[in-house]
Each structure stands twice: as C-alpha cells, then as structure tokens.
Design a protein around this motif. Sequence first.
Motif, PDB file in Angstrom:
ATOM      1  N   GLY A 169       5.766   5.487  -2.295  1.00 43.09           N
ATOM      2  CA  GLY A 169       5.169   4.553  -1.140  1.00 43.09           C
ATOM      3  C   GLY A 169       4.446   5.269  -0.616  1.00 43.09           C
ATOM      4  N   HIS A 170       4.546   6.359  -0.354  1.00 47.25           N
ATOM      5  CA  HIS A 170       3.692   7.141   0.600  1.00 47.25           C
ATOM      6  C   HIS A 170       2.222   7.110   0.377  1.00 47.25           C
ATOM      7  N   MET A 171       1.826   7.240  -1.070  1.00 46.01           N
ATOM      8  CA  MET A 171       0.548   7.217  -1.438  1.00 46.01           C
ATOM      9  C   MET A 171      -0.356   6.226  -0.951  1.00 46.01           C
ATOM     10  N   GLU A 172       0.604   4.829  -1.135  1.00 45.94           N
ATOM     11  CA  GLU A 172      -0.013   3.676  -0.869  1.00 45.94           C
ATOM     12  C   GLU A 172      -0.420   3.273   0.557  1.00 45.94           C
ATOM     13  N   ILE A 173       0.323   4.017   1.536  1.00 47.87           N
ATOM     14  CA  ILE A 173       0.049   3.862   3.050  1.00 47.87           C
ATOM     15  C   ILE A 173      -0.929   5.053   3.773  1.00 47.87           C
ATOM     16  N   ILE A 174      -1.514   5.832   2.972  1.00 52.75           N
ATOM     17  CA  ILE A 174      -2.268   6.915   3.411  1.00 52.75           C
ATOM     18  C   ILE A 174      -3.408   6.424   4.070  1.00 52.75           C
ATOM     19  N   ARG A 175      -4.099   5.268   3.292  1.00 56.75           N
ATOM     20  CA  ARG A 175      -5.319   4.456   4.018  1.00 56.75           C
ATOM     21  C   ARG A 175      -4.985   3.664   5.180  1.00 56.75           C
ATOM     22  N   ALA A 176      -4.135   3.106   5.131  1.00 55.71           N
ATOM     23  CA  ALA A 176      -3.709   2.359   6.541  1.00 55.71           C
ATOM     24  C   ALA A 176      -3.551   3.029   7.672  1.00 55.71           C
TER      25      ALA A 176
END
Length: 373
Positions: A169-176
Amino acid sequence: MTTQHVLQGRILSGNGWLDGTITLGADGRIAAIDGRLASGRAVERYILPGFIDLHVHGGGGVDIMEGGRAAEAVARLHAQHGTTAMLATTMTAPMDEIENVLAALGPCCRQRTPGTARLLGVHLEGPYINPGKLGAQPDDACRAVLSQIDKLGQLAPIALLTLAPEIPGHMEIIRALSDAGIRVQIGHTLGSYEDGVQALQQGAAGFTHLFNAMSGLHHREPGMVGAALAHAEYAELIPDLLHVHPGAIRTALRAIPRLYCVTDSTAAAGMPDGEYKLGSHAVTKCMGGVRLADGTLAGSTLTMDQALRNLLAIGLPLAEASHRLSLYPADYLGHADRGRLEAGAWADVLVLDDALNLLDVYLEGEHLVVSDV
C-alpha cells in the motif's frame, strides 16, 4: 524587537566569498551585502547562512515526543549551535501519542519564540516503517493511510514523511503525498534496489539517514543504498563520524549531487553522559554517542556547528560544507528565502572565528547571545 545590524567579515554570498559587510534589516531580512571578491589575506570572521536541520528529535535533555512546549526547549538548544531553522522529528509510537505531540507542535510551528530556531514543520519519521528495520524506533510501526496522514497534517504542518516503500500500500500513496506538498523520504526499510527506484519514480524525494536502517549495497543486490547512490538528487546523512564512515560519506558526496546533512540529535545533545529518553526508549550517552541497551546507535549527540567542523575534517571546503548544512536543505523543502545570504532572504546569519567557533547567531534578525555550551 528586531533592530538593524551591520556585520563585517568574509561573507559566503551567492556569488562566492566576499570581503565586506552584510546589513540585517529591522524587518528580519537581509537588507544588503556589500563587498569585493575575497582576497588571500587572513580571515578573522566568517559569515555564513544559518544551519537548517531537517531531522531533530531532541536536545538539552528534552525529547520532542514529550509534547507540551518541549519543541521550544529543543529549538533553543540547537539555536545556540547555529541552527536557525529545523524540523521537529517524531518517533514511531501509538497513533494517539503522535496526535498529541503534533497538536502541541502546531502552535510552535505557527509562531517562533524569541531565542529559538524557526520550526518549519514536522518530520514524521514513524510509524510508517518496516518493523524488520526499526533501528532505534519503538515497535509500533503501522501501514500508512492517507486519511490518517491528512488528520495529522491538520494538527501541524508535515514537511517530511519517512516510509518504507516495500510495505503493501505504501508505493501507491507516495504520489498523493508528494502532490499534497509532503516530501516523502525512503527509510527504515528492507526494500530492494528496485523498490527504491520505483519509489523515486512515484515521487519520493530523498532518503532518511542514508546508509543507516536500510538494505545495504552489494554488487549483486544493490539494495536501497544502491538505489540512492545511483539515482538520488537529495538524501540526508548524519556526519557525526559514528553513523557513517568517512569513506562512505565521501562515496555519497560523489554520487548524490545535493546530499545534505542532519544531526538526528536526541535529548542527549548538549548534555553530559547519562541516561535520556528517545521516544519511549531509554538511551545512554557515552563516548560521544547514544545507544540502546543492546548497543544499537539511537540517534546522536551531534549539533550542526560540530557537523560543519566534521565535514571540513574529512576534506570538504568550507563553502561546500556550508551548502550541505544550509542551502541544500532549504532548497529541498522549497524555501528560497532561507539557507543563503542574499538581499531579501531571512536574516538567519552566523558569525564564526577563524577556527570556526560560533561567535554570534542571528535568528530572523534577532541577535542571540551564544552561551558557552
């Protein structure tokens, strides 16, 4: 009340070294710099931009996680060592404790108390880290959730956030997070080289205490250190000469263009040997370092004026050492009016003697009397 000051010496300006004067206006900003290119004559006074420390847990016997007005006491101690702006850095802890600390930090970030370094916000070092690479962090790691981070950001401004990108789940929220104005740093991680490269592509901006608490470099498995050395523009590093060998520091300096330095200081900074708090941990200061009972390094006793001298001791020129303690961290956070000596910038100014001992500190134009610390 801030008054005008005119300082004379060898000034590290945006155009290089100048011999002349710098005028600090009554508005807390630099009014003018006048001088000529520095000559080869002896120097009695160096004038440098104030240090900016993006990783500070404590100092003067006080830990940020104590809440209340602890951050002011920490910022006061580090101002005595030339830090004019800093990030209050949290530890991994149960979420209710983190919320309480950030609620206390919010007012401190909005209003600077005289005699203290400016708090530019919070470095949320935990809890979004890998429980298998805690280092000196308490065992309260958890997964990052955007709604939870948004809630914390309403309590105090989060400037930096350390996470382990390999956690689901962490990789997916870096951009946000990056789009929200938070600098995401990779740290306390068991991630691979490939994880590091992907995180940078997603918007991660740097690495937390490079080399420490991350997968190391091997020629067939480059690890997170390899990702940093091969691809990073920015990374933070602790130059106390305990956390990282001078040879490894020089390797990072060649590989990472805007490597900058932090103290990762604890409550033990500026204090005698003994026992102190680091979040929920008890740590011991002795022989120049801070350790847990099992011998694990647990932050440092470093101050930024000593960091400057350490960088010179391993061979950096004074101007480059200054950039890595002032200009680069300011640029990393997007503060174009800090970390440099130029007209219009904040009057965060240091005066040092020819042996680089700190003589005077100016905090947004406020003259700080430097104690014998």
